[in-house]
Write a protein that holds these residues in place. Structure first.
Motif, PDB file in Angstrom:
ATOM      1  N   ARG A 158     -20.958 -96.880  42.919  1.00 47.94           N
ATOM      2  CA  ARG A 158     -20.113 -98.002  43.354  1.00 47.94           C
ATOM      3  C   ARG A 158     -20.951 -99.174  43.871  1.00 47.94           C
ATOM      4  O   ARG A 158     -20.516 -99.928  44.745  1.00 47.94           O
ATOM      5  N   ASP A 159     -22.172 -99.310  43.349  1.00 43.93           N
ATOM      6  CA  ASP A 159     -23.067-100.417  43.674  1.00 43.93           C
ATOM      7  C   ASP A 159     -23.472-100.423  45.148  1.00 43.93           C
ATOM      8  O   ASP A 159     -23.890-101.461  45.685  1.00 43.93           O
ATOM      9  N   LEU A 160     -23.372 -99.272  45.809  1.00 44.27           N
ATOM     10  CA  LEU A 160     -23.790 -99.143  47.193  1.00 44.27           C
ATOM     11  C   LEU A 160     -25.156 -98.483  47.262  1.00 44.27           C
ATOM     12  O   LEU A 160     -25.554 -97.736  46.359  1.00 44.27           O
ATOM     13  N   THR A 161     -25.878 -98.743  48.352  1.00 38.76           N
ATOM     14  CA  THR A 161     -27.199 -98.159  48.512  1.00 38.76           C
ATOM     15  C   THR A 161     -27.094 -96.656  48.741  1.00 38.76           C
ATOM     16  O   THR A 161     -26.103 -96.151  49.274  1.00 38.76           O
ATOM     17  N   ARG A 162     -28.119 -95.947  48.305  1.00 39.06           N
ATOM     18  CA  ARG A 162     -28.288 -94.545  48.679  1.00 39.06           C
ATOM     19  C   ARG A 162     -29.265 -94.480  49.848  1.00 39.06           C
ATOM     20  O   ARG A 162     -30.099 -95.369  50.011  1.00 39.06           O
ATOM     21  N   ASP A 163     -29.168 -93.428  50.659  1.00 37.52           N
ATOM     22  CA  ASP A 163     -30.079 -93.324  51.795  1.00 37.52           C
ATOM     23  C   ASP A 163     -31.380 -92.635  51.417  1.00 37.52           C
ATOM     24  O   ASP A 163     -32.130 -92.186  52.283  1.00 37.52           O
ATOM     25  N   TYR A 164     -31.630 -92.528  50.117  1.00 36.59           N
ATOM     26  CA  TYR A 164     -32.925 -92.032  49.637  1.00 36.59           C
ATOM     27  C   TYR A 164     -33.207 -92.688  48.301  1.00 36.59           C
ATOM     28  O   TYR A 164     -32.300 -93.213  47.647  1.00 36.59           O
ATOM     29  N   ILE A 165     -34.456 -92.701  47.903  1.00 35.89           N
ATOM     30  CA  ILE A 165     -34.859 -93.313  46.641  1.00 35.89           C
ATOM     31  C   ILE A 165     -35.515 -92.249  45.763  1.00 35.89           C
ATOM     32  O   ILE A 165     -36.488 -91.618  46.184  1.00 35.89           O
ATOM     33  N   PRO A 166     -34.990 -91.998  44.579  1.00 39.42           N
ATOM     34  CA  PRO A 166     -35.594 -90.987  43.696  1.00 39.42           C
ATOM     35  C   PRO A 166     -36.919 -91.481  43.141  1.00 39.42           C
ATOM     36  O   PRO A 166     -37.195 -92.686  43.146  1.00 39.42           O
ATOM     37  N   PRO A 167     -37.761 -90.579  42.661  1.00 38.62           N
ATOM     38  CA  PRO A 167     -39.013 -91.021  42.041  1.00 38.62           C
ATOM     39  C   PRO A 167     -38.734 -91.794  40.764  1.00 38.62           C
ATOM     40  O   PRO A 167     -37.696 -91.578  40.109  1.00 38.62           O
ATOM     41  N   PRO A 168     -39.600 -92.733  40.392  1.00 40.22           N
ATOM     42  CA  PRO A 168     -39.376 -93.472  39.140  1.00 40.22           C
ATOM     43  C   PRO A 168     -39.470 -92.535  37.945  1.00 40.22           C
ATOM     44  O   PRO A 168     -40.136 -91.492  38.004  1.00 40.22           O
ATOM     45  N   SER A 169     -38.798 -92.900  36.873  1.00 43.63           N
ATOM     46  CA  SER A 169     -38.868 -92.102  35.648  1.00 43.63           C
ATOM     47  C   SER A 169     -39.705 -92.836  34.609  1.00 43.63           C
ATOM     48  O   SER A 169     -40.057 -94.001  34.779  1.00 43.63           O
ATOM     49  N   LEU A 196     -34.270 -83.833  23.855  1.00 40.06           N
ATOM     50  CA  LEU A 196     -34.588 -85.065  24.582  1.00 40.06           C
ATOM     51  C   LEU A 196     -33.550 -85.368  25.660  1.00 40.06           C
ATOM     52  O   LEU A 196     -33.760 -86.256  26.491  1.00 40.06           O
ATOM     53  N   LYS A 197     -32.451 -84.640  25.666  1.00 38.70           N
ATOM     54  CA  LYS A 197     -31.422 -84.852  26.672  1.00 38.70           C
ATOM     55  C   LYS A 197     -31.681 -84.050  27.942  1.00 38.70           C
ATOM     56  O   LYS A 197     -30.942 -84.166  28.916  1.00 38.70           O
ATOM     57  N   ASP A 198     -32.740 -83.239  27.937  1.00 41.34           N
ATOM     58  CA  ASP A 198     -33.117 -82.475  29.125  1.00 41.34           C
ATOM     59  C   ASP A 198     -33.897 -83.373  30.077  1.00 41.34           C
ATOM     60  O   ASP A 198     -34.823 -84.091  29.668  1.00 41.34           O
ATOM     61  N   VAL A 199     -33.555 -83.339  31.366  1.00 45.24           N
ATOM     62  CA  VAL A 199     -34.227 -84.160  32.379  1.00 45.24           C
ATOM     63  C   VAL A 199     -35.615 -83.586  32.666  1.00 45.24           C
ATOM     64  O   VAL A 199     -35.777 -82.379  32.839  1.00 45.24           O
ATOM     65  N   GLU A 200     -36.618 -84.463  32.708  1.00 44.71           N
ATOM     66  CA  GLU A 200     -37.986 -84.025  32.956  1.00 44.71           C
ATOM     67  C   GLU A 200     -38.519 -84.471  34.316  1.00 44.71           C
ATOM     68  O   GLU A 200     -39.523 -83.959  34.785  1.00 44.71           O
ATOM     69  N   THR A 201     -37.847 -85.444  34.968  1.00 47.60           N
ATOM     70  CA  THR A 201     -38.315 -85.941  36.261  1.00 47.60           C
ATOM     71  C   THR A 201     -37.870 -84.994  37.373  1.00 47.60           C
ATOM     72  O   THR A 201     -36.686 -84.692  37.503  1.00 47.60           O
ATOM     73  N   GLU A 202     -38.811 -84.519  38.176  1.00 44.93           N
ATOM     74  CA  GLU A 202     -38.477 -83.654  39.296  1.00 44.93           C
ATOM     75  C   GLU A 202     -38.072 -84.512  40.492  1.00 44.93           C
ATOM     76  O   GLU A 202     -38.797 -85.406  40.901  1.00 44.93           O
ATOM     77  N   CYS A 203     -36.906 -84.239  41.047  1.00 46.22           N
ATOM     78  CA  CYS A 203     -36.391 -85.031  42.164  1.00 46.22           C
ATOM     79  C   CYS A 203     -35.807 -84.086  43.216  1.00 46.22           C
ATOM     80  O   CYS A 203     -34.624 -83.729  43.152  1.00 46.22           O
ATOM     81  N   LEU A 204     -36.633 -83.673  44.166  1.00 43.88           N
ATOM     82  CA  LEU A 204     -36.184 -82.750  45.207  1.00 43.88           C
ATOM     83  C   LEU A 204     -35.158 -83.413  46.114  1.00 43.88           C
ATOM     84  O   LEU A 204     -34.214 -82.770  46.578  1.00 43.88           O
ATOM     85  N   SER A 205     -35.345 -84.720  46.389  1.00 41.51           N
ATOM     86  CA  SER A 205     -34.385 -85.418  47.242  1.00 41.51           C
ATOM     87  C   SER A 205     -33.022 -85.512  46.565  1.00 41.51           C
ATOM     88  O   SER A 205     -31.986 -85.489  47.241  1.00 41.51           O
TER      89      SER A 205
END
Length: 843
Positions: A824-835, A779-788
């Motif tokens: 550090r509570d700063l924005t990222r310049d991309y948004i990952p897909p929801p999990s 269950l610790k393996d990531v399943e969401t694909e996030c190319l960005s």
């Protein structure tokens, strides 16, 4: 201990003037430039090393960097409002007056930029000066059911969330959903219950009724099947003619050969018929033969009251043999109900028909749990191909102490005996980690999180039901990992929720009906003061079962901690303490863990002081204690006149600013004599990070160094940071003092060790495990694909949360979701897909 700060300054005025470095004309303008730091105290008297100027933000996507606060002479206000976009606090000059807002309080696009926040007249646009922005937001067709004043988007209509049942219609009490109802077409998710004008059946003759299902006698084979839906929403029927597609009834008891077998559904054929299989459940002690030193032992918690094992130190050898008879050839897997007491007693050998041993490693756990047979370094799980007929299963000793209660042999390769329940709840925000909440109360469960649209969302259900109530609350998260969510239930069974706050006005909701999340109502204040810069909300019960809410008012470097108590009769809040419990007196603030109650009922409070937003400004580990949470004292019994400050508390270790200690890694534990032990880390004389344990001995804090690491975690700056070092409290476990630890710079610098009670130093790795179920490693393996994420060199990680509270079966449930790490509570310049937020229940 009194902290004294002495600043030495030598101004070489003549040299600077000759070099042309002083701009005399700018001194007094309220802006501290680098050239003025030593020459213009009027502008540079702020204790902040960096400050935001007029029109700048202290943090967030508008600000290019992180500031500790507004420069002197300026004020800041929070911009978590629909009226202005941004994060942190916007700094402004209070003497410039209030500007007028644009017509209708609509803010023009040229003001929504990072270039400035001023009207053409030069006045600063402030959120508190503007009225509500006209609501241009609308709900789309995919929005969840909610109680909301937000209208549906064009072409959609707000309808009740209803669906058809055998008894008519059922509607969820959650507000409304938006559907294209009224377009003369029965679209997806529309039915006669939520949109009768589009979906009411219009059958021939104009009677508005669909034909009844024909009787079986109308078909040659006696089977009537559903054959789609016509344009009026009526079901078409036809006869099932192909006998090979008939579904069989559940097999008779002798379908499976072994008398202990269960007949189970293992899948579905393409035509919808169930596929049946056998599951052989075998009590371990019912082996056809058992050879020593393997033996049978008793345990009331085991299935059938007995299990098999080889006692520690009993010698080599030992096996249990089981004769199987397989009716249908195919792949089979084997499950075992086991206890693996520690890391040296956690494996068996498993073999079928002299095919070779499989080394079955099990997860360490001191309670019975299911584990599927694997083969170290090979298959996980092992698929045994078994032909029709007789076979021999052998379970052999590899490590003494490992226990086996029950075996299951099954051709259902998807069978999961670890989890009785596994269900998807909602898509959630994965841009940064933030604390969700999972509360168990009586026969109900409550989950609070930020959904994929960042909305604060609450779901609830009655245990045993698959349907959840769901509601969105009117607040959304930005990019701040501090904005955790906390829930609690009072004596009236009203639900309290606070969250989405970091130096922000109080965000607090309470239900108006017991245990009904659809009745949440926003309440703007509790006591009406010190509630504009709230962080770290917590609900808890006091010494006399008082319902208490605590929080910090202020910010890093200038904060105080308050405690409110709830009156269940009037449903109002008041101060539990007439003063702040802990105060930095305007010079600093305290970070501390929840006070811990020992077995004698004494509350112990430990923490650290911090001067400003820079994490490296932590200093001075402190301690205080209380028997009633109202009256506090030092370890030696000296009364503390609240609030607790750096001058009246115990200083456990006077770690200096920049000394390698940090909030979040100061913990309290106890030894076998119930003496408090404070655990933390700091730099040693060589500048390396080390873990220390300080114990109160005869009224004196004695400090013991636990590690000899050759590594340094050099941290600093503002915002949420990734912790490279983690230290746990000292815990009494199996009559041993144990402590968890980790250091990410070295893979082997993590785990749990046993401490020598006299020196509080490690004697070796601990083999003890907690008496709780463990999350399977897969269950610790990531399943969401996030190319960005891959393109930016970042990876999603997995988060788990076990249920809080004492509700039915609370220990068996946990949540799982995935998210990017803190930034550090700063924005990222991309948004990952929801999990996917998912709930699990252990079997």
């Amino acid at each position: 201990m009194k902290k004294v700060i002495i600043v030495f300054a030598l101004v070489l005025l003549a040299a600077f003037m000759l070099a042309g470095c002083i701009n005399i004309s700018s001194c007094g303008d309220g802006i501290c430039t680098d050239a003025e730091k030593e020459t213009c105290p009027a502008d540079c008297s702020s204790t902040h090393e960096k400050c935001a100027k007029e029109g700048e933000y202290t943090s967030g996507q508008v600000s290019p960097e992180y500031y500790f606060g507004c420069c002197d002479g300026l004020k800041g206000f929070n911009t978590n409002s629909e009226r202005l976009k941004g994060a942190g606090q916007l700094c402004y000059d209070p003497d410039k007056g209030a500007p007028e807002c644009n017509a209708g309080a609509t803010i023009s696009e040229n003001l929504k930029t990072a270039e400035g926040w001023y009207y053409p007249s030069g006045e600063l646009l402030r959120s508190e000066d503007c009225g509500e922005v006209p609501n241009e937001e609308c709900r789309d067709e995919n929005s969840g059911c909610m109680v909301s004043d937000i209208p549906c988007c064009d072409g959609l209509k707000a309808v009740n969330n209803c669906f058809e049942t055998d008894g008519g219609c059922e509607c969820a009490n959650c507000g409304s959903v938006c559907r294209p109802c009224g377009n003369d077409k029965c679209d997806d998710n529309e039915n006669v219950c939520n949109c009768p004008e589009d979906c009411a059946p219009i059958q021939g003759g104009g009677n508005g009724e669909c034909p009844e299902k024909p009787s079986p006698e109308t078909c040659p084979e006696g089977i009537v099947v559903e054959d789609g839906v016509d344009e009026n929403g009526c079901t078409n029927y036809s006869c099932q003619e192909d006998v090979q597609h008939f579904c069989v009834n559940s097999p008779p008891p002798n379908f499976c050969i072994l008398g202990m077998d269960d007949v189970i559904v293992t899948g579905k054929y393409e035509n919808g018929c169930s596929i049946y299989g056998c599951r052989s459940e075998i009590e371990a002690e019912d082996a056809d033969s058992i050879t020593g030193p393997m033996q049978i032992a008793k345990d009331t918690e085991s299935s059938g009251g007995s299990y098999i094992y080889v006692p520690n130190g009993a010698g080599s050898g030992g096996a249990a043999i089981y004769n199987l008879e397989i009716e249908t050839a195919g792949d089979y897997v084997i499950w075992g109900r086991v206890i693996a007491p520690n890391g040296t007693d956690d494996s068996f050998y498993v073999e079928i028909d002299d095919s070779g041993d499989k080394l079955w490693d099990m997860q360490s756990c001191s309670v019975w749990q299911w584990d599927i047979v694997s083969d170290r370094g090979q298959e996980d799980p092992v698929k045994f191909y078994l032909t029709e007929g007789e076979h021999t299963l052998k379970v052999k000793k590899r490590e003494d102490g490992a226990k086996l209660d029950k075996l299951v042999v099954t051709d259902d390769l998807d069978l999961d005996l670890v989890f009785e329940e596994k269900a998807d709840l909602s898509k959630v925000w994965s841009g940064h980690p933030v604390g969700f909440d999972f509360l168990s109360y009586k026969d109900r469960q409550f989950v609070a999180f930020y959904n994929e649209d960042r909305k604060l969302t609450v779901m609830s259900r009655i245990l045993g039901e698959s349907e959840w109530d769901k509601i969105e609350l009117p607040t959304s998260i930005g990019w701040d990992s501090h904005n955790s969510i906390k829930m609690a239930i009072d004596d009236n069974e009203d639900i309290h929720l606070a969250g989405n706050m970091h130096v922000s006005p109080l965000t607090y909701f309470r239900t108006t009906r017991p245990l009904d999340i659809t009745s949440f109502k926003k309440i703007d204040n509790m006591v009406g003061s010190m509630e504009t810069k709230v962080t770290y909300p917590i609900f808890f019960r006091g010494p006399e079962n008082e319902f208490i809410f605590t929080y910090r008012d202020g910010s890093s470097g200038n904060g105080q901690n308050y405690y409110n108590a709830y009156d269940h009769n009037t449903k109002t809040w008041g101060r539990f303490l007439d003063k702040a419990l802990v105060s930095g007196e305007g010079l600093m603030n305290a970070y501390y863990s929840d006070p811990v109650k020992d077995k004698e009922g004494i509350f112990h409070l430990v923490g650290i002081w911090r001067d400003n937003g820079d994490a490296s400004s932590n200093h001075d580990i402190f301690y205080a204690k209380s028997v009633d949470f109202l009256n506090w004292e030092t370890a030696s019994g000296n009364i503390i006149d609240l609030p607790i400050t750096i001058n009246n508390c115990d200083i456990v270790d006077p770690v200096p600013v920049g000394g390698g200690a940090i909030n979040g890694n100061v913990k309290i534990g106890f030894d076998t004599q119930s003496r408090p032990i404070v655990s933390y880390h700091k730099y040693d004389s060589d500048g390396n990070t080390q873990i220390y344990n300080a114990r109160l001995e005869d009224g004196i804090w004695k400090i013991y160094q636990a590690t000899q690491w050759a590594h340094r975690w050099d941290f600093g700056g503002g915002g949420s940071i990734v912790f490279e070092v983690k230290v746990g409290p000292v815990v009494l476990e199996n009559n041993e003092l144990t402590q968890t630890y980790s250091f990410s710079q070295e893979p082997d610098l993590s785990g749990k060790w046993v401490l020598d009670e006299e020196t509080l130093t490690p004697t070796g790795k601990s083999t003890a495990v907690s008496n709780s179920k463990k999350v399977p490693s897969e269950l610790k393996d990531v399943e969401t694909e996030c190319l960005s994420c891959d393109a930016h060199g970042e990876e999603l990680g997995v988060k788990f949360m076990f249920a809080r509270g004492d509700g039915t079966g609370s220990d068996d449930y946990f949540l799982r979701w995935e998210t990017l790490p803190v930034n550090r509570d700063l924005t990222r310049d991309y948004i990952p897909p929801p999990s996917q937020l998912r709930i699990y229940k252990f079997s």
